[in-house]
Design a protein around this motif. Structure first.
Motif, PDB file in Angstrom:
ATOM      1  N   GLN A 260       9.901 -10.121  -2.307  1.00 42.94           N
ATOM      2  CA  GLN A 260       8.827  -9.620  -1.242  1.00 42.94           C
ATOM      3  C   GLN A 260       7.555  -8.909  -0.791  1.00 42.94           C
ATOM      4  OE1 GLN A 260      11.667  -9.025   0.910  1.00 42.94           O
ATOM      5  NE2 GLN A 260      12.415 -10.461  -0.098  1.00 42.94           N
ATOM      6  N   LYS A 261       7.081  -8.456  -1.614  1.00 49.13           N
ATOM      7  CA  LYS A 261       5.622  -8.475  -2.089  1.00 49.13           C
ATOM      8  C   LYS A 261       4.061  -9.147  -1.017  1.00 49.13           C
ATOM      9  CE  LYS A 261       1.836  -6.045  -4.406  1.00 49.13           C
ATOM     10  NZ  LYS A 261       0.429  -6.905  -4.391  1.00 49.13           N
ATOM     11  N   ALA A 262       5.710 -10.725  -2.196  1.00 51.94           N
ATOM     12  CA  ALA A 262       4.053 -11.958  -1.403  1.00 51.94           C
ATOM     13  C   ALA A 262       4.057 -12.134  -0.515  1.00 51.94           C
ATOM     14  CB  ALA A 262       5.456 -13.080  -2.351  1.00 51.94           C
ATOM     15  N   PHE A 263       5.841 -11.307   1.400  1.00 51.35           N
ATOM     16  CA  PHE A 263       5.258 -12.452   2.399  1.00 51.35           C
ATOM     17  C   PHE A 263       3.884 -10.993   2.509  1.00 51.35           C
ATOM     18  CE2 PHE A 263       9.935 -12.857   1.686  1.00 51.35           C
ATOM     19  CZ  PHE A 263      10.227 -14.529   1.842  1.00 51.35           C
ATOM     20  N   TRP A 264       3.870  -9.972   2.427  1.00 48.02           N
ATOM     21  CA  TRP A 264       2.812  -9.583   2.238  1.00 48.02           C
ATOM     22  C   TRP A 264       1.994  -9.428   2.281  1.00 48.02           C
ATOM     23  CZ3 TRP A 264      -0.457  -7.138  -0.369  1.00 48.02           C
ATOM     24  CH2 TRP A 264      -0.951  -5.333  -0.094  1.00 48.02           C
ATOM     25  N   ASN A 265       1.464 -10.088   1.234  1.00 50.10           N
ATOM     26  CA  ASN A 265       0.316 -10.676   0.435  1.00 50.10           C
ATOM     27  C   ASN A 265       0.203 -12.136   1.721  1.00 50.10           C
ATOM     28  OD1 ASN A 265       0.371  -9.145  -1.489  1.00 50.10           O
ATOM     29  ND2 ASN A 265       0.633 -10.759  -2.817  1.00 50.10           N
ATOM     30  N   LEU A 266       0.839 -12.716   2.609  1.00 44.94           N
ATOM     31  CA  LEU A 266       0.676 -13.849   2.970  1.00 44.94           C
ATOM     32  C   LEU A 266       0.910 -13.700   4.816  1.00 44.94           C
ATOM     33  CD1 LEU A 266       3.968 -16.085   2.404  1.00 44.94           C
ATOM     34  CD2 LEU A 266       0.651 -16.369   1.366  1.00 44.94           C
ATOM     35  N   ASN A 267       0.926 -11.726   5.222  1.00 43.29           N
ATOM     36  CA  ASN A 267       0.812 -11.100   5.896  1.00 43.29           C
ATOM     37  C   ASN A 267      -0.710 -11.111   6.295  1.00 43.29           C
ATOM     38  OD1 ASN A 267       0.891  -8.103   7.404  1.00 43.29           O
ATOM     39  ND2 ASN A 267       1.194  -9.728   8.667  1.00 43.29           N
ATOM     40  N   ARG A 268      -1.306 -10.818   5.118  1.00 39.81           N
ATOM     41  CA  ARG A 268      -2.477  -9.564   5.035  1.00 39.81           C
ATOM     42  C   ARG A 268      -3.416 -10.906   5.572  1.00 39.81           C
ATOM     43  NH1 ARG A 268      -3.576  -5.598   6.681  1.00 39.81           N
ATOM     44  NH2 ARG A 268      -1.908  -6.465   7.481  1.00 39.81           N
ATOM     45  N   ARG A 269      -3.405 -12.313   5.232  1.00 41.26           N
ATOM     46  CA  ARG A 269      -3.718 -12.958   4.828  1.00 41.26           C
ATOM     47  C   ARG A 269      -4.395 -14.077   6.990  1.00 41.26           C
ATOM     48  NH1 ARG A 269      -3.670 -11.992   0.823  1.00 41.26           N
ATOM     49  NH2 ARG A 269      -5.878 -10.944   1.912  1.00 41.26           N
TER      50      ARG A 269
ATOM     51  N   ASN B 134      12.073 -20.206  -1.845  1.00 45.80           N
ATOM     52  CA  ASN B 134      13.350 -19.675  -1.092  1.00 45.80           C
ATOM     53  C   ASN B 134      13.905 -18.113  -1.453  1.00 45.80           C
ATOM     54  OD1 ASN B 134      14.089 -22.686  -2.434  1.00 45.80           O
ATOM     55  ND2 ASN B 134      14.641 -21.476  -4.185  1.00 45.80           N
ATOM     56  N   GLU B 135      12.639 -17.543  -1.113  1.00 45.58           N
ATOM     57  CA  GLU B 135      13.186 -15.962  -1.042  1.00 45.58           C
ATOM     58  C   GLU B 135      13.110 -15.469   0.414  1.00 45.58           C
ATOM     59  OE1 GLU B 135      13.207 -12.021  -2.048  1.00 45.58           O
ATOM     60  OE2 GLU B 135      14.381 -13.539  -3.115  1.00 45.58           O
ATOM     61  N   LYS B 136      14.621 -15.339   0.789  1.00 51.00           N
ATOM     62  CA  LYS B 136      14.076 -14.443   2.572  1.00 51.00           C
ATOM     63  C   LYS B 136      13.869 -13.083   2.575  1.00 51.00           C
ATOM     64  CE  LYS B 136      17.279 -17.844   3.207  1.00 51.00           C
ATOM     65  NZ  LYS B 136      16.216 -18.875   4.036  1.00 51.00           N
ATOM     66  N   MET B 137      13.461 -13.049   4.388  1.00 49.30           N
ATOM     67  CA  MET B 137      12.485 -11.669   4.058  1.00 49.30           C
ATOM     68  C   MET B 137      13.559 -10.761   4.410  1.00 49.30           C
ATOM     69  SD  MET B 137       9.097 -10.977   7.036  1.00 49.30           S
ATOM     70  CE  MET B 137       8.489 -12.552   6.395  1.00 49.30           C
ATOM     71  N   ARG B 138      12.974  -9.733   3.710  1.00 52.89           N
ATOM     72  CA  ARG B 138      14.404  -8.280   4.170  1.00 52.89           C
ATOM     73  C   ARG B 138      14.269  -8.082   5.398  1.00 52.89           C
ATOM     74  NH1 ARG B 138      17.017  -6.886  -1.091  1.00 52.89           N
ATOM     75  NH2 ARG B 138      16.515  -8.303  -2.283  1.00 52.89           N
ATOM     76  N   GLU B 139      14.769  -7.281   5.874  1.00 49.62           N
ATOM     77  CA  GLU B 139      14.323  -6.732   7.409  1.00 49.62           C
ATOM     78  C   GLU B 139      13.613  -5.757   7.596  1.00 49.62           C
ATOM     79  OE1 GLU B 139      18.323  -4.552   6.000  1.00 49.62           O
ATOM     80  OE2 GLU B 139      17.267  -6.855   5.845  1.00 49.62           O
ATOM     81  N   GLY B 140      13.740  -5.021   6.278  1.00 46.30           N
ATOM     82  CA  GLY B 140      12.280  -4.101   6.259  1.00 46.30           C
ATOM     83  C   GLY B 140      10.313  -4.593   5.916  1.00 46.30           C
TER      84      GLY B 140
END
Length: 244
Positions: free
Chosen positions: A50-59, A116-122
């Motif tokens: 889940q933190k990987a989505f946050w990392n991409l969001n930082r970019r 394959n990971e899905k982004m959780r709602e939080g």
């Protein structure tokens, strides 16, 4: 080259308040919750994916802040983001997303797991909030909303080390993964000292009135508000997985 502006604002007081707020993050219930949560491999996997989505969001957010910033600040952000996006050829370090994927072999994750990971709602709620700040605020506020997370990850600002360091030590203690094998965490523990200085470079060059300094402070405070929610969401996801 940009020069420091003559300013009547109290930058020393600003620094003191930034330092206080950055350290206060680690005293918040959300930070204490996630940093005290016992880890097993499955919990570590959820945290990492889940933190990987946050990392991409930082970019995304840094790019948006860069787009509306003055030319000298665009250059500062470009230099900051080069490590993240392209790595550091001088030190032989690859881009930070690739580092995270490679590090995650230690908890038996593969590149396919990240794909394959899905982004959780939080997670989605928090990354949308960060995107809103980067898109919809004054450039100083957008810049500070990104820089806040570098400041609170920097040992120059935070006593006891930033989040990358502290979570890396939890992985070491609970999962037996030596800190030096946590490639991304070890890299951020080093480079975020330099990255954490970007905020004050911008403040010294551009925050020559109290109103401008207030725009920076707004970005810091609101970004750290979102960050506490994000840490609480991560902790909740991890707690849902039985420890044994």
């Amino acid at each position: 080259m940009a020069t420091v502006l003559k300013s009547s604002v109290d930058l020393k007081a600003f620094v003191q308040e930034v330092r206080r707020l950055a350290n206060a993050q680690f005293e918040s219930p959300q930070y204490k919750r996630i940093l005290s949560l016992p880890l097993n491999e499955k919990r570590a996997q959820v945290y990492t994916l889940q933190k990987a989505f946050w990392n991409l969001n930082r970019r995304d957010c840094w790019a948006l802040a860069q787009g509306v910033s003055p030319m000298d600040v665009k250059k500062l952000i470009w230099e900051h983001e080069e490590d993240e996006l392209a790595g550091n050829k001088t030190r032989g370090v690859e881009d930070h997303y690739s580092l995270q994927v490679r590090q995650s072999k230690e908890i038996h994750l593969t590149l396919e797991d990240f794909k394959n990971e899905k982004m959780r709602e939080g997670t989605r709620t928090c990354v949308y909030a960060y995107l809103h700040m980067a898109r919809s605020t004054h450039w100083l506020t957008a810049l500070a909303s990104c820089a806040a997370l570098e400041v609170s990850n920097s040992s120059d600002w935070v006593q006891g080390g930033g989040m990358s360091y502290r979570m890396g030590k939890r992985f070491e203690t609970d999962l037996g993964i030596p800190f030096h094998k946590q490639l991304n965490a070890a890299e951020h523990a080093e480079v975020d000292v330099a990255h954490g200085s970007l905020l004050m470079q911008v403040a010294e060059r551009h925050a020559d009135t109290q109103d401008k300094l207030d725009l920076l402070m707004t970005g810091l405070i609101e970004s750290w508000d979102i960050d506490r929610v994000w840490k609480g969401q991560l902790a909740e996801m991890m707690e849902a997985i039985p420890l044994r």
